[in-house]
Scaffold this active site. Structure first.
Site, PDB file in Angstrom:
ATOM      1  N   HIS A 135     -31.360  40.330 -31.196  1.00 38.08           N
ATOM      2  CA  HIS A 135     -31.998  40.400 -32.514  1.00 38.08           C
ATOM      3  C   HIS A 135     -32.857  41.663 -32.598  1.00 38.08           C
ATOM      4  CE1 HIS A 135     -30.609  36.490 -33.592  1.00 38.08           C
ATOM      5  NE2 HIS A 135     -31.386  35.827 -32.761  1.00 38.08           N
ATOM      6  N   TYR A 222     -22.690  38.366 -44.195  1.00 39.70           N
ATOM      7  CA  TYR A 222     -22.301  36.940 -44.156  1.00 39.70           C
ATOM      8  C   TYR A 222     -21.514  36.595 -45.426  1.00 39.70           C
ATOM      9  CZ  TYR A 222     -23.140  31.855 -43.754  1.00 39.70           C
ATOM     10  OH  TYR A 222     -23.007  30.484 -43.657  1.00 39.70           O
ATOM     11  N   LYS A 290     -25.868  24.146 -43.379  1.00 38.90           N
ATOM     12  CA  LYS A 290     -24.992  24.029 -44.556  1.00 38.90           C
ATOM     13  C   LYS A 290     -23.868  25.057 -44.530  1.00 38.90           C
ATOM     14  CE  LYS A 290     -27.885  22.022 -48.151  1.00 38.90           C
ATOM     15  NZ  LYS A 290     -28.484  22.280 -49.481  1.00 38.90           N
TER      16      LYS A 290
END
Ligand code: A3P
Length: 335
Positions: A135, A222, A290
């Site tokens: 990261h 994404y 989700k």
């Protein structure tokens, strides 16, 4: 009594502690009790700061390495699964390590795993191509990554979904102390006082590096992966040097990798439903919530949405970076 000799590693550990103590410090909204330390303009969580510095100072990249970089909660798990599947051509359920291990235990993170432990894993003995994750902001990557021919793949996500995903992720970590309210958390995110942030500076670091050297840095979103996974899986495979042959394409290998690594499939694997990370307290299920674009509409107030949109507009203005902010199809906004 004789003073014990200070070994080289103890000496550098002491230097490291002195350096960390000298850095500006803030609270991290993700959890009470967590701090952020500012280094070269970026706020690094206390659990990663030592690892980030050691990674930067000590890691020696090979030309064949593949480095998967991301801002947290931007699709790291997905990118790890896809890259692992591409490189190892593992896309069936039988004898596939992804059915037995979390993607995070197959592709290790530098600052939170490899360089966090006292005794580093032996990186030299790993066969090529080595796949690692981080990261770290681009600006803090080791020179050996920037100067070698190794490949860097970055995945990012619109700042609103990424914030919301992290807001929910904090519940995966049991905390005795009270949580920050979302209004305070949003304010700190907005100010850029955020783990590995400011988030926009993190994105722009990799975006600019990818614009300058597209052979070196592949910048993925994404949202694009969601919209057209086959196209981006082919692109990713070519970029990391494992392109699909015509025969493989005819046999549907691309589609099988996409299907195997889909949110629905990975989330429902036994290992990701009930398994636990090999290190640390997290359950593997914490990485699957989700998996949608636009969940910000179900969580943020209208004022947060407005400020967040404006933030992206302002920070990315002139860079060429933008996001499609579609709303989830099946859900009503609660705003
Ligand atoms: P949500 O919280 O919005 O659902 P990271 O892997 O960087 O920690 O990011 C986690 C986010 O990616 C979570 O988003 C998670 O549900 C989603 N995710 C995990 N695996 C995915 C997959 N295979 N495809 C799409 N999204 C995925």
């Amino acid at each position: 009594m004789e003073t014990p000799a200070v070994t080289k590693s103890q000496e550098s550990e002491t230097d490291l502690e002195i350096l960390i103590q000298s850095l500006p410090k803030e609270k991290y909204w993700l959890r009470h009790g967590l701090d952020l330390h500012q280094i070269q303009g970026f706020w690094i969580p206390s659990f990663a700061i030592r690892g980030i510095i050691k990674f930067r100072n000590q890691f020696l990249a090979r030309d064949t390495d593949v480095i998967l970089a991301s801002f947290p909660k931007s699709g790291t798990t997905w990118l790890k699964a896809l890259t692992y599947s591409i490189v190892n051509r593992s896309y069936d359920s039988s004898d596939n390590p992804l059915t037995r291990f979390s993607p995070h235990d197959l592709v290790h993170n530098f600052e939170n795993f490899i360089f966090k432990s006292e005794n580093y894993p032996d990186l030299e003995s790993l066969p090529n191509p080595r796949i690692f994750a981080t990261h770290s902001p681009y600006q803090l990557l080791p020179e050996s990554i920037k100067n070698s021919k190794c490949k860097v793949v970055y995945v990012c996500r619109n700042l609103l979904d990424q914030f919301v995903s992290r807001w929910h992720f904090k519940d995966s970590v049991k905390s005795e102390t009270p949580q920050f309210p979302i209004s305070e958390a949003f304010e700190m995110f907005y100010q850029g006082i955020d783990g590995y942030g400011p988030s926009w500076a993190h994105l722009l670091g990799y975006w600019n590096a990818g614009m300058e050297n597209p052979q070196k840095v592949l910048f993925l979103k994404y949202e694009d992966l969601k919209e057209n996974p086959n196209f981006y899986v082919k692109k990713l495979a070519e970029f990391v040097g494992f392109p699909f042959s015509e025969e493989e394409e005819r046999e549907g290998v691309v589609e099988r990798i996409v299907k195997f690594c889909s949110f629905e499939n990975l989330k429902n694997l036994e290992v990701n439903k009930n398994g636990k990370r090999q290190i640390g307290p997290l359950k593997n299920s914490a990485y699957f919530r989700k998996g949608k674009v636009g969940d910000w509409a179900n969580c943020l107030t209208p004022s947060m949405v407005e400020r967040g949109m404006k933030l992206m507009e302002d920070k990315f203005s002139g860079s060429g970076l933008s996001f499609k902010l579609s709303l989830p199809e099946a859900e009503e906004s609660v705003m």
